[in-house]
Design a protein around this motif. Structure first.
Motif, PDB file in Angstrom:
ATOM      1  N   UNK A  12       0.858  -1.179   0.000  1.00  0.00           N
ATOM      2  CA  UNK A  12       0.000   0.000   0.000  1.00  0.00           C
ATOM      3  C   UNK A  12       0.894   1.229   0.000  1.00  0.00           C
ATOM      4  N   UNK A  13       0.662   2.128  -0.929  1.00  0.00           N
ATOM      5  CA  UNK A  13       1.446   3.359  -1.042  1.00  0.00           C
ATOM      6  C   UNK A  13       0.548   4.573  -0.846  1.00  0.00           C
ATOM      7  N   UNK A  14       1.130   5.647  -0.388  1.00  0.00           N
ATOM      8  CA  UNK A  14       0.421   6.922  -0.373  1.00  0.00           C
ATOM      9  C   UNK A  14       0.727   7.673  -1.663  1.00  0.00           C
ATOM     10  N   UNK A  15      -0.183   8.521  -2.069  1.00  0.00           N
ATOM     11  CA  UNK A  15       0.013   9.331  -3.273  1.00  0.00           C
ATOM     12  C   UNK A  15       1.339  10.088  -3.167  1.00  0.00           C
ATOM     13  N   UNK A  16       2.133  10.008  -4.233  1.00  0.00           N
ATOM     14  CA  UNK A  16       3.395  10.727  -4.272  1.00  0.00           C
ATOM     15  C   UNK A  16       4.606   9.924  -3.819  1.00  0.00           C
ATOM     16  N   UNK A  17       4.357   8.786  -3.165  1.00  0.00           N
ATOM     17  CA  UNK A  17       5.482   7.941  -2.762  1.00  0.00           C
ATOM     18  C   UNK A  17       6.045   7.195  -3.968  1.00  0.00           C
ATOM     19  N   UNK A  18       7.240   6.659  -3.795  1.00  0.00           N
ATOM     20  CA  UNK A  18       7.877   5.877  -4.847  1.00  0.00           C
ATOM     21  C   UNK A  18       8.217   4.498  -4.306  1.00  0.00           C
ATOM     22  N   UNK A  62       3.784   5.297 -19.023  1.00  0.00           N
ATOM     23  CA  UNK A  62       3.843   6.559 -18.274  1.00  0.00           C
ATOM     24  C   UNK A  62       3.749   6.329 -16.778  1.00  0.00           C
ATOM     25  N   UNK A  63       4.682   6.935 -16.032  1.00  0.00           N
ATOM     26  CA  UNK A  63       4.702   6.806 -14.579  1.00  0.00           C
ATOM     27  C   UNK A  63       5.583   5.686 -14.081  1.00  0.00           C
ATOM     28  N   UNK A  77      10.170   0.485 -11.464  1.00  0.00           N
ATOM     29  CA  UNK A  77      10.163   1.620 -10.548  1.00  0.00           C
ATOM     30  C   UNK A  77       8.925   2.471 -10.774  1.00  0.00           C
ATOM     31  N   UNK A  78       8.199   2.748  -9.699  1.00  0.00           N
ATOM     32  CA  UNK A  78       7.077   3.678  -9.745  1.00  0.00           C
ATOM     33  C   UNK A  78       7.505   4.981  -9.075  1.00  0.00           C
ATOM     34  N   UNK A  79       7.483   6.054  -9.813  1.00  0.00           N
ATOM     35  CA  UNK A  79       7.816   7.368  -9.274  1.00  0.00           C
ATOM     36  C   UNK A  79       6.528   8.149  -9.044  1.00  0.00           C
ATOM     37  N   UNK A  80       6.405   8.811  -7.909  1.00  0.00           N
ATOM     38  CA  UNK A  80       5.250   9.675  -7.631  1.00  0.00           C
ATOM     39  C   UNK A  80       3.936   8.918  -7.853  1.00  0.00           C
ATOM     40  N   UNK A  81       3.713   7.915  -7.003  1.00  0.00           N
ATOM     41  CA  UNK A  81       2.555   7.038  -7.161  1.00  0.00           C
ATOM     42  C   UNK A  81       1.247   7.815  -7.218  1.00  0.00           C
ATOM     43  N   UNK A  85      -2.433   4.049 -10.582  1.00  0.00           N
ATOM     44  CA  UNK A  85      -1.475   2.953 -10.623  1.00  0.00           C
ATOM     45  C   UNK A  85      -1.858   1.801  -9.694  1.00  0.00           C
ATOM     46  N   UNK A  86      -2.999   1.932  -9.051  1.00  0.00           N
ATOM     47  CA  UNK A  86      -3.541   0.802  -8.298  1.00  0.00           C
ATOM     48  C   UNK A  86      -3.863  -0.315  -9.272  1.00  0.00           C
ATOM     49  N   UNK A  87      -3.234  -1.469  -9.076  1.00  0.00           N
ATOM     50  CA  UNK A  87      -3.358  -2.538 -10.050  1.00  0.00           C
ATOM     51  C   UNK A  87      -2.635  -3.781  -9.526  1.00  0.00           C
TER      52      UNK A  87
END
Lengths: 114, 115
Positions: A12-18, A62-63, A77-81, A85-87
């Motif tokens: 689980x990530x917060x918006x903006x995390x990588x 993208x992303x 790598x996911x930059x600025x989640x 991008x939930x998937x």
């Protein structure tokens, strides 16, 4: 028989995390792929690689970013989640190009961005 | 451009009865076609593939598919369903040119098997 191994299985990530999704295969396959799977949409190709040091964009890059420093490893790598991008992410590998050969898939990494 | 359409999002059968999962494709050349299966919380596994050899292709676990060029179809069948066949099935066509090895996945058909 490890095959294709992905870590982590859940995150689980917060918006903006990588973060980086790890993928490794022990079959000495040259070709590796990252797909994302959204409900009712099939699989979409994010990035692929035809060998160490060579990567290229797929249908939905993208992303995301990838690298391929070794035959075995292909991290995503996911930059600025973002919530989009939930998937569920699948790594796969093959001996030959996907059009002619069998793809071997990992068990997936389920990512939620809140 | 190549494309693939799975005609049913969900199919439900009783154990021991036949299975039919339908797939139509569009391609400007002779395609390679595949069926993959995904069991819950697992990765995809190849069931069978057609690459311009015999039009009737046999796969694992008793599944087979017939390539019909005149109907642009590649339907998946099994004579008798088993509880372990409950899964999601994807019809896949190869994309020629462009990104190497790029496969186009259908949206999937979820197969339920009732006891």
């Amino acid at each position: 028989n490890a095959g294709v191994t992905q870590t982590p299985k859940f995150r689980i990530l917060k918006i903006g995390q990588s973060m980086t999704l790890q993928c490794t295969q022990d079959m000495n396959h040259n070709y590796m792929y990252w797909y994302r799977q959204d409900p009712g949409m099939g699989l979409k190709l994010i990035y692929y690689s035809v060998g160490a040091g060579i990567t290229d964009k797929g249908e939905v890059p993208n992303g995301y970013n990838v690298s391929r420093s070794t035959t075995e490893d292909f991290p995503l790598r996911l930059e600025l989640a973002a919530p989009s991008q939930t998937s569920v992410y699948f790594c796969a590998s093959s001996i030959r190009t996907g059009g002619n050969g069998e793809l071997f898939f990992g068990e997936g990494s389920r990512l939620t961005v809140l | 451009a190549q494309s693939v359409t799975q005609l049913d999002s969900h199919v439900s059968v009783s154990e021991g009865t036949p299975v039919l999962l339908r797939c139509n494709y569009s391609s400007s050349y002779s395609p390679s076609l595949f069926w993959y299966v995904q069991h819950p919380n697992k990765g995809l596994q190849l069931l069978l593939k057609y690459t311009s050899a015999a039009t009737l292709v046999k796969g694992i676990n008793g599944f087979e598919a017939e390539f019909k060029k005149s109907e642009t179809s590649f339907h998946l069948t099994k004579p008798s369903a088993h509880m372990s066949d409950a899964a999601e099935y994807f019809c896949v066509v190869s994309r020629y040119g462009g990104s190497q090895g790029n496969l186009i996945f259908g949206k999937g058909t979820k197969l339920s098997v009732k006891p």
